[in-house]
Write a protein that holds these residues in place. Structure first.
Motif: not given
Length: 378
Positions: A95, A203, A229, A278, A281, A285
């Motif tokens: 990222n 993201h 990440t 993503y 991810k 996060q």
């Protein structure tokens, strides 16, 4: 602020780092230029030599992060995957939100013993940046214009050259194409909505074509993709200026090793796979912001001394003549000489500021500007 912290924040210390980096970098670039004669004779020897020369430059920035600022990076990963790290080629998907995320990637590569051979898919403008850009040219970095019609053939050709690379490497891709900002995120999510894709909170929408062509060209020689990440504890906002001032940060990075055979070969399916990655991810996060930790087992690879040893070598080689020059100028007493010295310090200050400015988030790409909005494609 303690005495050591005060010392680290002084411009004279920054000037020393800048001088050693720039002087040694230009020397290394000159040596790299001389090694070009080896390419038609022994390409693999050329590559091995330039990998070591590249280490002489990039490890100085790692030294600032690890030894000067004392920044720590904890890896969260499956213990069954860690024996592979540093022992194989890998594509790294990281990222792109922080000013020093690239530096954390370099730190990981250094601790795995493959910093000199690390690669990146970078914008073409960086190839013209003195020292780092020139260094990258000699270690076969992949440069792109971010206009797919122009990049398709040139990027694929460059990637195919890496198939016979003689040593292990990490190939870093920032699939988002630019650093995260709220303005860019807003534009990116408008594009996602127009394409019927799920929204992301932490993201930008990934650009899939560069990843797909990388996987296609390196599939048989790269056994895995490392999904990384990165985040920082306590809502830290790390900057290169903070690292230069000796500020200590605490990074956490969740690394998943994904075997290449799990990634679809078809370009459209590969793109869909990356979008799904993503979304995962983004969930990681969100969980990190809620709990302060990533999944899996924390692991801190041991810090190696070679980045510090390399910097001390260049400092011992270059600082004595530098200070000798300064003393001779001051002792001359000439007003012209002293004015020249002030000019040199001003130019050095501008040089330090410029080098830091290259990494600043608000001086990133034009992603999201009105004139560029129509150009945002996969």
């Amino acid at each position: 602020m303690d005495l050591i912290g005060l010392l680290k924040s002084q411009f004279l210390c920054h000037l020393v780092f800048c001088y050693v980096f720039m002087a040694s970098g230009l020397i290394v670039n000159a040596i790299q230029l001389c090694t070009l004669v080896l390419w038609p004779i022994n390409k693999q020897l050329f590559r091995k030599i330039n990998g070591r020369l590249c280490y002489c430059i990039s490890s100085q920035l790692v030294m600032l992060l690890e030894w000067w600022s004392g920044t720590e990076c904890t890896i969260y990963t499956d213990p069954r995957s860690s024996p592979h790290y540093g022992k194989e080629n890998a594509i790294v998907v990281l990222n792109h939100k922080f000013e020093i995320d690239f530096l954390c990637g370099w730190s990981l590569a250094e601790r795995l013993g493959i910093l000199g051979n690390s690669k990146v898919l970078a914008k073409k403008e960086l190839a013209y940046v003195p020292i780092i850009g020139w260094m990258w040219y000699f270690v076969e970095m992949i440069f792109c214009t971010r206009k797919w019609e122009q990049d398709r053939q040139t990027v694929a050709k460059s990637l195919l050259h890496l198939r016979d690379y003689p040593e292990n490497y990490l190939f870093l891709i920032h699939c988002e194409g630019t650093r995260f900002t709220e303005k860019k995120h807003q534009i990116s999510m408008q594009v996602a909505q127009a394409k019927g894709l799920p929204s992301l909170k932490h993201h930008l929408l990934p650009r899939t074509k560069g990843f797909a062509i990388t996987v296609k060209c390196l599939r048989d020689v790269v056994p895995a993709v490392y999904d990384c990440t990165l985040n920082f504890r306590n809502n830290e906002n790390p900057t290169l200026l903070g690292v230069l001032n000796g500020k200590k940060y605490h990074a956490d990075c969740y690394v998943r090793r994904i075997p290449m055979e799990d990634i679809p070969e078809d370009e459209e399916k590969c793109s869909a796979w990356l979008h799904k990655l993503y979304q995962e991810k983004d969930a990681f996060q969100e969980e990190y912001y809620r709990t302060g930790v990533f999944p899996e087992t924390p692991w801190v690879p041991p810090r190696r001394p070679w980045a510090l040893v390399n910097w001390l070598f260049w400092a011992s080689l270059l600082l004595y003549p530098f200070f000798q020059f300064l003393v001779s100028m001051v002792s001359s007493g000439s007003s012209v000489t002293l004015a020249s010295l002030v000019l040199i310090f001003c130019m050095a200050s501008m040089g330090v500021r410029w080098m830091i400015g290259v990494t600043e988030i608000d001086k990133g790409s034009a992603y999201g500007n009105i004139d560029n909005k129509q150009k945002q494609t996969d």
